[in-house]
Design an enzyme around this catalytic site. Structure first.
Site, PDB file in Angstrom:
ATOM      1  N   GLY A  39       0.815  -1.230   0.000  1.00 11.73           N
ATOM      2  CA  GLY A  39       0.000   0.000   0.000  1.00 11.73           C
ATOM      3  C   GLY A  39       0.840   1.268   0.000  1.00 11.73           C
ATOM      4  O   GLY A  39       0.327   2.350  -0.295  1.00 11.73           O
ATOM      5  N   CYS A  42       0.773   6.300   0.941  1.00 13.82           N
ATOM      6  CA  CYS A  42      -0.586   6.823   1.119  1.00 13.82           C
ATOM      7  C   CYS A  42      -1.323   6.034   2.203  1.00 13.82           C
ATOM      8  O   CYS A  42      -1.899   6.601   3.124  1.00 13.82           O
ATOM      9  CB  CYS A  42      -1.330   6.759  -0.207  1.00 13.82           C
ATOM     10  SG  CYS A  42      -3.013   7.343  -0.107  1.00 13.82           S
ATOM     11  N   GLU A 211       8.538  29.122   8.788  1.00 12.99           N
ATOM     12  CA  GLU A 211       8.663  28.977   7.328  1.00 12.99           C
ATOM     13  C   GLU A 211       9.777  29.898   6.861  1.00 12.99           C
ATOM     14  O   GLU A 211       9.788  31.078   7.191  1.00 12.99           O
ATOM     15  CB  GLU A 211       7.325  29.316   6.657  1.00 12.99           C
ATOM     16  CG  GLU A 211       7.373  29.539   5.160  1.00 12.99           C
ATOM     17  CD  GLU A 211       7.892  28.341   4.347  1.00 12.99           C
ATOM     18  OE1 GLU A 211       7.440  27.215   4.602  1.00 12.99           O
ATOM     19  OE2 GLU A 211       8.747  28.554   3.470  1.00 12.99           O
ATOM     20  N   HIS A 452     -30.961  24.060  -2.977  1.00  7.09           N
ATOM     21  CA  HIS A 452     -30.727  25.027  -1.900  1.00  7.09           C
ATOM     22  C   HIS A 452     -30.903  24.330  -0.555  1.00  7.09           C
ATOM     23  O   HIS A 452     -31.865  23.570  -0.398  1.00  7.09           O
ATOM     24  CB  HIS A 452     -31.726  26.180  -1.998  1.00  7.09           C
ATOM     25  CG  HIS A 452     -31.616  27.126  -0.850  1.00  7.09           C
ATOM     26  ND1 HIS A 452     -30.567  28.017  -0.717  1.00  7.09           N
ATOM     27  CD2 HIS A 452     -32.392  27.292   0.258  1.00  7.09           C
ATOM     28  CE1 HIS A 452     -30.722  28.690   0.404  1.00  7.09           C
ATOM     29  NE2 HIS A 452     -31.816  28.280   1.012  1.00  7.09           N
TER      30      HIS A 452
END
Ligand SMILES: Cc1cc2nc3c(=O)[nH]c(=O)nc-3n(C[C@H](O)[C@H](O)[C@H](O)COP(=O)(O)OP(=O)(O)OC[C@H]3O[C@@H](n4cnc5c(N)ncnc54)[C@H](O)[C@@H]3O)c2cc1C
Ligand SMILES: NC(=O)c1ccc[n+]([C@@H]2O[C@H](COP(=O)([O-])OP(=O)(O)OC[C@H]3O[C@@H](n4cnc5c(N)ncnc54)[C@H](O)[C@@H]3O)[C@@H](O)[C@H]2O)c1
Length: 471
Positions: A39, A42, A211, A452
């Site tokens: 796998g 991910c 950062e 809506h």
């Protein structure tokens, strides 16, 4: 005797697994070689665990906000061990399903071990691989075709003095934490940094993001990045941009970071440090040179638009080839190879419509062109833009933070791209993506009858609100 395969996939990643299954179904004798878990990233270290933990973080957030909705709860208690167990259950199920999927077809096998190109290659167009099996044995196999799907791993910057001597966390080890950090300092402000920063803030940690660049989310437009920064700051994350970490020292949960900022040098105390400064390709053990496979400057495997490497009968797919590193991109690489190799197709990576979502809350999703990219290309565009608070559903849910914008070609009225920073932004962006895929003009969304009050209904409003004031 040495075993031979029609096709060997190295790395059980998001493209390689479905490709192996298709090739086996096609009748090719196929093997996937995986050194860790079926796998790949991910399933085991990326999307599945992080989004499972993120679901717990969102519940914590909503529980704390209960009173805003007239729902009064008691004190919130976070149990990281339970959150971890929930995540682990999800990962193990998915891992097991991935392994099963690779072993049900009689033409397909999953070999657990690390692959490298053998020192001496036959020179007849086939390839020899050395396998160091996880059970301690070794073997050699030959393959007519090889697919490199070895992914990436966290990049740990060399230039930060002392970092390797302290117990720093990366995107994998942070998902093993059994307690909530006191003060989590995150180095970097990309996807991994911001997703985990918000998750751990919601679990109760104090969080600081460092950062080195001037702003967060460097691939997004300035106004989008600024809006995201506002949201995360309002939540309580301290964000210091233009900050260079020069040294990390200390031990255990008493760590110190020496940083240089626009305001001068500072030292931050931290209980935990998460390094989220990008990812590096997994290529070293492969010995790519032995097969004549060229690498790009960044160390990724060089491929053309059909994912062919510089060596005959060897292809690369997923993160290891560089470019956008997303599960859905790796999966699309699979489709290209499946069609080209098994169905005489002519697919390529050229003009792929790229989309992605950063799973902060609210989500930041993009499809196609951004305003900055349009400007760089000198392309004339019309820009539709609304604040998320204009969306009725967002107001009703009391989640009105964020913005939406879309770029339209003034001559054809076709939509060129969109950014949605807002509640379930990934889903709303996917609606716009479908319009782009179907070649619909923006007027179709402007006039579309959406139920809506769905979030999609806001597309009516978005496409009546252009900066040029015209409809
Ligand atoms: C924390 C985190 C969160 C993420 N969240 C998202 C998200 O929400 N959405 C999204 O689209 N993407 C996300 N990503 C990115 C996504 O996980 C990757 O883009 C995707 O997994 C890439 O898959 P891949 O096919 O390139 O290979 P990978 O899934 O990386 O698999 C490569 C495999 O190759 C194996 N391998 C390496 N070398 C060898 C060798 N020599 N021999 C044998 N086996 C080898 C590795 O063990 C690994 O299992 C996230 C990543 C991280 C780290
Ligand atoms: N939701 C998603 O789809 C998702 C989630 C997680 C990861 N991913 C994938 O994984 C990849 C890697 O994620 P990432 O967040 O590690 O990388 P990234 O490239 O997205 O961000 C890294 C950030 O770290 C900064 N940085 C680098 N060195 C630094 C330093 N020494 N000090 C301070 N800042 C520094 C960079 O300027 C950049 O902003 C992403 O590009 C993405 O493709 C995707």
């Amino acid at each position: 005797m040495m075993e031979s395969f029609d096709a060997v996939v190295i790395g059980s990643g998001q493209g390689g697994n479905p490709l192996a299954k298709s090739m086996a179904k096609h009748g090719w004798k196929t093997a996937v070689i995986e050194r860790r878990y079926a796998g790949g990233t991910c399933v085991n270290d990326g999307c599945t665990p992080s989004k499972t933990i993120d679901a717990s973080a969102r519940v914590a957030y909503l529980a704390r906000r209960g009173a805003d909705f007239g729902v009064h709860t008691g004190e919130i208690r976070i149990d990281m061990a339970e959150i971890y167990a929930r995540k682990q259950k999800m990962v193990l199920t998915s891992r097991e399903n991935n392994a099963k999927g690779l072993t049900t077809d009689p033409n397909s096998s999953l070999l657990m071990g690390q692959a490298s190109f053998a020192e001496k290659q036959p020179g007849d167009g086939t390839h020899l691989l050395d396998l160091a099996m996880n059970d301690g044995t070794s073997r050699q196999i030959s393959a007519a075709r090889i697919f490199l799907n070895t992914g990436e791993r966290p990049h740990i910057p060399e230039e930060i003095d002392g970092l390797r001597d302290v117990p720093y966390l990366d995107s994998t080890s942070i998902m093993e934490l059994q307690t909530v950090p006191g003060h989590l300092v995150v180095i970097g402000a990309g996807y991994i940094a911001l997703e985990f920063a918000q998750m751990f803030l919601r679990f109760g940690a104090t969080v600081t993001v460092l950062e080195r660049g001037e702003r967060l989310a460097p691939h997004e437009d300035d106004d989008v990045a600024e809006c995201l920064r506002g949201i995360l700051t309002e939540d309580g994350i301290r964000i210091i941009t233009c900050s260079a970490v020069s040294r990390v020292h200390g031990s255990g949960q008493e760590l110190k970071l020496d940083i240089v900022t626009d305001d001068g040098p500072q030292t931050l105390d931290a209980t935990h440090v998460l390094v989220a400064t990008g990812r590096s390709p997994n290529v070293e053990p492969l010995h790519l040179d032995r097969a004549g496979i060229a690498q790009s400057k960044s160390g990724h495997i060089q491929v053309n638009e059909k994912l062919e490497t510089t060596a005959a009968n060897i292809w690369a797919l997923g993160d290891v080839k560089g470019g956008p590193a997303f599960t859905h991109v790796s999966y699309d690489d699979f489709r290209i190879l499946r069609d080209n190799l098994l169905a005489k197709g002519q697919r390529s990576t050229r003009d792929r419509l790229l989309t992605y979502a950063m799973f902060t809350d609210p989500e930041l999703a993009r499809v196609g062109l951004s305003e900055a990219e349009a400007k760089k290309q000198g392309r004339e565009v019309r820009i539709a833009q609304i604040p998320m608070k204009w969306m009725a559903r967002a107001q009703e849910m009391d989640e009105p933070r964020g913005m939406m914008k879309a770029l339209v070609d003034p001559k054809t009225n076709l939509i060129l791209g969109a950014t949605v920073l807002g509640v379930e932004g990934g889903e709303v962006a996917a609606q716009i993506q479908i319009a782009i895929m179907g070649g619909l003009p923006y007027t179709a969304l402007r006039e579309g009858i959406f139920a809506h009050p769905t979030k999609s209904e806001a597309l009516n409003t978005l496409f009546t609100t252009f900066r040029d004031g015209k409809e």
